[in-house]
Scaffold this motif. Sequence first.
Motif, short mmCIF file in Angstrom:
data_model
loop_
_atom_site.label_atom_id
_atom_site.label_comp_id
_atom_site.label_asym_id
_atom_site.label_seq_id
_atom_site.Cartn_x
_atom_site.Cartn_y
_atom_site.Cartn_z
N ARG A 51 1.93 9.71 -8.18
CA ARG A 51 2.95 10.70 -8.51
C ARG A 51 3.43 10.61 -9.96
O ARG A 51 3.78 11.64 -10.56
N ALA A 52 3.45 9.42 -10.52
CA ALA A 52 3.98 9.26 -11.88
C ALA A 52 3.23 10.11 -12.90
O ALA A 52 3.86 10.82 -13.68
N PRO A 53 1.90 10.09 -12.95
CA PRO A 53 1.22 10.92 -13.96
C PRO A 53 1.25 12.41 -13.63
O PRO A 53 0.97 13.23 -14.49
N ALA A 54 1.58 12.79 -12.42
CA ALA A 54 1.58 14.20 -12.04
C ALA A 54 2.67 14.99 -12.74
O ALA A 54 2.58 16.21 -12.85
N THR A 55 3.70 14.32 -13.24
CA THR A 55 4.80 15.01 -13.90
C THR A 55 4.63 15.09 -15.41
O THR A 55 5.52 15.58 -16.09
N ALA A 84 0.14 8.69 -21.12
CA ALA A 84 0.89 8.30 -19.92
C ALA A 84 0.07 7.36 -19.05
O ALA A 84 0.60 6.40 -18.48
N SER A 85 -1.21 7.60 -18.94
CA SER A 85 -2.08 6.73 -18.15
C SER A 85 -2.13 5.33 -18.73
O SER A 85 -2.03 4.33 -18.01
N ALA A 138 0.83 -1.21 0.00
CA ALA A 138 0.00 0.00 0.00
C ALA A 138 0.86 1.26 0.00
O ALA A 138 0.55 2.23 -0.70
N LEU A 139 1.94 1.23 0.77
CA LEU A 139 2.82 2.39 0.83
C LEU A 139 3.65 2.56 -0.44
O LEU A 139 4.12 3.66 -0.73
N ALA A 140 3.83 1.49 -1.20
CA ALA A 140 4.64 1.57 -2.42
C ALA A 140 3.80 1.93 -3.65
O ALA A 140 4.17 2.83 -4.40
N PHE A 141 2.70 1.24 -3.85
CA PHE A 141 1.95 1.41 -5.09
C PHE A 141 1.17 2.71 -5.16
O PHE A 141 1.17 3.39 -6.18
N SER A 142 0.48 3.06 -4.11
CA SER A 142 -0.37 4.23 -4.16
C SER A 142 0.40 5.51 -4.47
O SER A 142 0.04 6.24 -5.41
N PRO A 143 1.48 5.81 -3.75
CA PRO A 143 2.21 7.03 -4.10
C PRO A 143 2.85 6.98 -5.48
O PRO A 143 2.90 7.99 -6.18
#
Length: 118
Positions: free
Chosen positions: A39-43, A52-53, A30-35
């Motif tokens: 965060r990946a598409p935010a850039t 990108a999605s 949960a701590l790895a996948f969610s962030p």
Amino acid sequence: MAGVGLALRDGGDGGAPLFAAFAGAGAGLALAFSPTLTRAPATVRPEDAADASGLLATVTQLGRLIGVAAFGTLFLNRLESLGASGAYTSAEALLAGMDALALTAVAGAVSGLVRRRR
């Protein structure tokens, strides 16, 4: 993952340590996948967001596929080699697979830290 392998290495039901290991593994995922997936598409530029999605979903599924194939092969190979000697159970093969998963997780965490510091 290493905790799951250790809890089941004797061939028993694992008891409370197994549940604790599964809880730790779930929390780690949960701590790895969610962030990461947030965060990946935010850039990405807004005009490239759809591409990108789709790419992110494809790479995530491909990673799962390769992971299941690689770690499943490791488990079955270890199970076959241990079964030939007659001295071990499938719990030893599971421990080897879980250790490999744990090492992969550590390698991923370290690579993320190295990338972040640049």
